[in-house]
Design an enzyme around this catalytic site. Structure first.
Site, PDB file in Angstrom:
ATOM      1  N   GLU A  14       0.824  -1.219   0.000  1.00 43.59           N
ATOM      2  CA  GLU A  14       0.000   0.000   0.000  1.00 43.59           C
ATOM      3  C   GLU A  14       0.854   1.263   0.000  1.00 43.59           C
ATOM      4  O   GLU A  14       0.463   2.285   0.560  1.00 43.59           O
ATOM      5  CB  GLU A  14      -0.929   0.035   1.221  1.00 43.59           C
ATOM      6  CG  GLU A  14      -2.274  -0.586   0.998  1.00 43.59           C
ATOM      7  CD  GLU A  14      -2.852  -0.259  -0.352  1.00 43.59           C
ATOM      8  OE1 GLU A  14      -3.257  -1.209  -1.023  1.00 43.59           O
ATOM      9  OE2 GLU A  14      -2.883   0.913  -0.772  1.00 43.59           O
TER      10      GLU A  14
HETATM   11  C1  LIG Z   1       2.867  -9.678   0.624  1.00 39.00           C
HETATM   12  C2  LIG Z   1       2.548  -8.631  -0.397  1.00 39.00           C
HETATM   13  C3  LIG Z   1       1.239  -8.362  -0.708  1.00 39.00           C
HETATM   14  C4  LIG Z   1       0.935  -7.412  -1.695  1.00 39.00           C
HETATM   15  N1  LIG Z   1      -0.377  -7.222  -2.073  1.00 39.00           N
HETATM   16  C5  LIG Z   1      -0.631  -6.461  -3.172  1.00 39.00           C
HETATM   17  C6  LIG Z   1      -1.937  -6.429  -3.743  1.00 39.00           C
HETATM   18  O1  LIG Z   1      -2.879  -7.045  -3.223  1.00 39.00           O
HETATM   19  N2  LIG Z   1      -2.127  -5.700  -4.878  1.00 39.00           N
HETATM   20  C7  LIG Z   1      -1.118  -5.021  -5.486  1.00 39.00           C
HETATM   21  O2  LIG Z   1      -1.349  -4.400  -6.512  1.00 39.00           O
HETATM   22  N3  LIG Z   1       0.129  -5.023  -4.965  1.00 39.00           N
HETATM   23  C8  LIG Z   1       0.402  -5.735  -3.830  1.00 39.00           C
HETATM   24  N4  LIG Z   1       1.667  -5.781  -3.314  1.00 39.00           N
HETATM   25  C9  LIG Z   1       2.708  -4.985  -3.944  1.00 39.00           C
HETATM   26  C10 LIG Z   1       3.178  -3.840  -3.061  1.00 39.00           C
HETATM   27  O3  LIG Z   1       2.196  -2.841  -3.006  1.00 39.00           O
HETATM   28  C11 LIG Z   1       4.521  -3.361  -3.609  1.00 39.00           C
HETATM   29  O4  LIG Z   1       5.463  -4.358  -3.275  1.00 39.00           O
HETATM   30  C12 LIG Z   1       4.939  -2.022  -3.055  1.00 39.00           C
HETATM   31  O5  LIG Z   1       4.102  -1.006  -3.538  1.00 39.00           O
HETATM   32  C13 LIG Z   1       6.382  -1.660  -3.404  1.00 39.00           C
HETATM   33  O6  LIG Z   1       6.651  -1.857  -4.751  1.00 39.00           O
HETATM   34  P1  LIG Z   1       7.930  -2.729  -5.182  1.00 39.00           P
HETATM   35  O7  LIG Z   1       7.890  -3.998  -4.410  1.00 39.00           O
HETATM   36  O8  LIG Z   1       7.980  -2.827  -6.634  1.00 39.00           O
HETATM   37  O9  LIG Z   1       9.149  -1.925  -4.634  1.00 39.00           O
HETATM   38  P2  LIG Z   1       9.880  -0.715  -5.433  1.00 39.00           P
HETATM   39  O10 LIG Z   1       8.862   0.227  -5.929  1.00 39.00           O
HETATM   40  O11 LIG Z   1      10.867  -1.273  -6.374  1.00 39.00           O
HETATM   41  O12 LIG Z   1      10.636  -0.018  -4.218  1.00 39.00           O
HETATM   42  C14 LIG Z   1      11.907  -0.477  -3.726  1.00 39.00           C
HETATM   43  C15 LIG Z   1      12.431   0.574  -2.746  1.00 39.00           C
HETATM   44  O13 LIG Z   1      12.612   1.816  -3.431  1.00 39.00           O
HETATM   45  C16 LIG Z   1      11.879   2.849  -2.793  1.00 39.00           C
HETATM   46  N5  LIG Z   1      11.312   3.752  -3.796  1.00 39.00           N
HETATM   47  C17 LIG Z   1      10.809   3.425  -5.003  1.00 39.00           C
HETATM   48  N6  LIG Z   1      10.370   4.524  -5.644  1.00 39.00           N
HETATM   49  C18 LIG Z   1      10.564   5.556  -4.817  1.00 39.00           C
HETATM   50  C19 LIG Z   1      10.314   6.954  -4.886  1.00 39.00           C
HETATM   51  N7  LIG Z   1       9.744   7.523  -5.945  1.00 39.00           N
HETATM   52  N8  LIG Z   1      10.646   7.728  -3.820  1.00 39.00           N
HETATM   53  C20 LIG Z   1      11.230   7.185  -2.721  1.00 39.00           C
HETATM   54  N9  LIG Z   1      11.492   5.872  -2.607  1.00 39.00           N
HETATM   55  C21 LIG Z   1      11.161   5.063  -3.625  1.00 39.00           C
HETATM   56  C22 LIG Z   1      10.796   2.145  -1.985  1.00 39.00           C
HETATM   57  O14 LIG Z   1      10.380   2.923  -0.859  1.00 39.00           O
HETATM   58  C23 LIG Z   1      11.492   0.849  -1.583  1.00 39.00           C
HETATM   59  O15 LIG Z   1      12.236   1.065  -0.418  1.00 39.00           O
HETATM   60  C24 LIG Z   1       1.981  -6.686  -2.313  1.00 39.00           C
HETATM   61  C25 LIG Z   1       3.300  -6.950  -1.958  1.00 39.00           C
HETATM   62  C26 LIG Z   1       3.600  -7.915  -1.038  1.00 39.00           C
HETATM   63  C27 LIG Z   1       5.040  -8.216  -0.735  1.00 39.00           C
END
Ligand SMILES: Cc1cc2nc3c(=O)[nH]c(=O)nc-3n(C[C@H](O)[C@H](O)[C@H](O)COP(=O)(O)OP(=O)(O)OC[C@H]3O[C@@H](n4cnc5c(N)ncnc54)[C@H](O)[C@@H]3O)c2cc1C
Length: 595
Positions: free
Chosen positions: A439
């Site tokens: 989220e």
């Molecule tokens: C168990 C689980 C359940 C989930 N459930 C859902 C679901 O039901 N539906 C759904 O759609 N998604 C879901 N997700 C996805 C989740 O919302 C994402 O994992 C999350 O939004 C982060 O995206 P990412 O994993 O690609 O990390 P990334 O976006 O790659 O981020 C990696 C790091 O970089 C930082 N970062 C990235 N961009 C920026 C920025 N612009 N400014 C500052 N920092 C930044 C982040 O804070 C983080 O520390 C789920 C994930 C998990 C692990």
């Protein structure tokens, strides 16, 4: 192993005394809600959480969800618990009445949600996401979509999911590539969504996926993303279930925590294309999804409160039973339980104080949401909407980060037994870890706080909250209770610290947003800590006024906990403020190549 007991007294205190249930029930839309009704709902929800959900938490973690031949089976007991959950009407607590919901105010629905999350976060994610889907469809779906999906989502017959994430599109949703090709009255969806919580399972008869995708020729950025409703089983005109849609669960993740909740990779349209229906207008998907995301962000903040509460209860029980050492100065005699050691008391009080402060902020945001929707005065509605918008990243970001700390302290209280799985303390820490990631990570919440919530409006709402916090000073000065009055100086200093840092953000954001971004997370934590301290001091004043009239033991504990917060947690504000105002350049000092 401890048994969950809903903290009813604290919940009732926060709802009724601190946040002001009377203000909510004074609004015509909430006039049917009474104090007795709130007690009854909380009491029953507490029983359900303790008797049905809590006993499945550990076995659910051990068994996990399983994927066999494309079918996902939740751990033993989950399907039966879900049946009981919807039969008892718990799925409909917050749904609009025109579609069969009970439309309880958020300030009542959130404590109920807290209980379920405390008892079993992995289970609760399913109804939480379903609620987000019916909220979004009730607000933005066509009348036909509302009639078709919303009542059955509210009843829980069908569940819902949120499909944003793709391998290349996590925090940055502008990178979404899933395609939606128009085909008569519907679209054919093709693409892969990852990390979809409860994306496939057999607890509900149908699963209604809300999916972000691009139509042909849509703009490349976030303005080119649309929202689609894509059911697992197509729905016939008479409402019966038709053929299976072209959606496959390709795999489920092996995770650190919330293992009972299936986190799915979903392939849309590997065959002829998954049938989806546009919600609202093309290219406005992100805007609509925000309805769901704001709801979910508040919900995830509550998850933080819930896990911290559960970890606290677990550690408290262990501390009262584990015998180790003798009390300081004790010569001979029986060894004591570890709760007699001052450092263990300090850890337990840190947990208790943080949980109470988190709960206070989260419920305050819920009340602001209720008023933003139902207050008869337009000006009040707008003021509360601004307050809710401002608080959301703090509730989501701060409460979830705190929950990790609180659960980690819970492990520490268990000593070595915290590090092994048998005691269950580790599960709360493992489960809490995800709350600061999904989220929108804490970094994303902090970016929202400094940008959209403070930078763009030059701090108007933030400074209004600061003024409200300052106004408590006179009341604290008048208090004759030394434990209440003692909080005054530390609160005053903490509010000064947050004011200085907020002014720095307002001044710096237009000319150097990079610098602000570098210290945005400490800034968010500063706001959480200080707003928490302000609400704890308010709670202490209220508790003091009730000493001798109500449960004096509870009131004395509330005052002592607030004083502890003021003396042990609020002093962090000065350090965080200094980190914000002085620390940006050192964050940015190393080039990417120097790491
Ligand atoms: C168990 C689980 C359940 C989930 N459930 C859902 C679901 O039901 N539906 C759904 O759609 N998604 C879901 N997700 C996805 C989740 O919302 C994402 O994992 C999350 O939004 C982060 O995206 P990412 O994993 O690609 O990390 P990334 O976006 O790659 O981020 C990696 C790091 O970089 C930082 N970062 C990235 N961009 C920026 C920025 N612009 N400014 C500052 N920092 C930044 C982040 O804070 C983080 O520390 C789920 C994930 C998990 C692990």
């Amino acid at each position: 192993m401890s048994t969950y007991a809903a903290p009813l007294q604290d919940m009732q205190f926060v709802i009724k005394e601190l946040v002001g249930l009377a203000d909510i029930t004074a609004m015509p839309a909430c006039a049917e809600v009474t104090s007795d009704m709130v007690d009854a709902v909380l009491g029953e929800a507490g029983k359900f959480a303790a008797q049905v959900l809590d006993p499945l938490n550990r076995s659910g973690d051990q068994q996990g969800a399983r994927l066999v031949d494309g079918k996902v089976t939740p751990p033993q007991g989950f399907k039966e618990a879900y049946k009981q959950f919807i039969a008892a009407g718990w799925n409909s607590v917050s749904g609009p009445t025109e579609f069969g919901g009970q439309a309880l105010p958020r300030v009542v629905a959130m404590p109920v949600q807290e209980m379920w999350n405390s008892a079993n976060l992995a289970f609760c994610l399913c109804p939480m996401l379903t609620a987000g889907v019916f909220e979004a469809l009730a607000q933005r779906g066509t009348p036909e979509q509302q009639k078709r999906y919303v009542p059955r989502l509210i009843s829980g017959e069908w569940s819902g999911t949120m499909n944003l994430t793709e391998p290349q599109a996590g925090s940055d949703l502008s990178a979404v590539r899933t395609r939606a090709i128009p085909q008569g009255d519907h679209y054919l969806i093709h693409g892969t969504k990852i990390f979809i919580t409860w994306g496939e399972h057999d607890m509900s008869q149908n699963i209604v996926h809300l999916v972000l995708a691009r139509t042909p020729g849509a703009p490349e950025d976030v303005k080119g993303i649309s929202l689609f409703v894509v059911p697992k089983f197509l729905v016939n005109p008479d409402g019966s279930l038709g053929e299976r849609n072209d959606i496959k669960c390709v795999s489920i993740e092996h995770k650190l925590g919330i293992r009972a909740s299936p986190t799915c990779v979903l392939a849309y349209g590997d065959g002829k294309g998954a049938v989806g229906y546009l919600v609202g207008q093309e290219n406005r998907g992100i805007e609509y999804m925000f309805i769901m995301m704001n709801y979910a962000r508040l919900g995830v903040g509550i998850e933080g409160v819930a896990l911290a509460e559960r970890a606290y209860q677990h550690a408290r029980e262990y501390a009262k039973t584990r015998v180790q050492g003798r009390a300081i100065g004790q010569k001979g005699g029986d060894r004591v339980t570890i709760i007699h050691h001052p450092d263990v008391k300090r850890m337990l009080l840190t947990m208790k104080a943080q949980v109470e402060a988190m709960r206070a902020i989260a419920y305050l945001a819920s009340a602001a949401l209720d008023k933003s929707r139902h207050h008869p005065d337009d000006k009040e509605r707008r003021r509360n909407q601004a307050l809710f918008d401002f608080l959301i990243p703090i509730v989501k970001g701060w409460c979830t980060e705190q929950s990790i700390e609180v659960a980690s302290t819970g492990v520490q209280i268990h000593g070595g037994m915290g590090f092994v799985e048998e005691t269950g303390a580790a599960q709360y820490l493992r489960d809490a870890r995800i709350t600061a990631i999904y989220e929108g990570t804490t970094g994303i919440q902090a970016a929202d706080l400094v940008g959209r919530k403070i930078g763009f409006e030059k701090g108007t709402t933030a400074f209004a909250v600061i003024e409200e916090m300052r106004s408590l000073d006179a009341e604290l000065a008048r208090s004759r209770n030394p434990d209440v009055a003692a909080q005054r100086e530390n609160l005053k200093r903490a509010v000064d610290s947050v004011a200085v840092a907020t002014q720095w953000v307002v001044d710096t954001f237009p000319k150097d947003p990079n610098a602000v971004a570098a210290v945005s997370v400490p800034f968010l934590k500063l706001w959480g800590a200080v707003a928490g301290g302000w609400l704890m001091a308010r709670a202490a004043l209220i508790a003091d006024s009730k000493l001798g009239t109500g449960d004096s033991d509870f009131c004395r504990a509330k005052i002592a906990t607030a004083r502890f917060y003021a003396e042990h947690i609020l002093p962090q504000a000065a350090g965080l403020s200094s980190e914000v105002v002085n620390g940006a350049s050192s964050v940015l000092a190393l080039s990417e190549a120097q790491f």
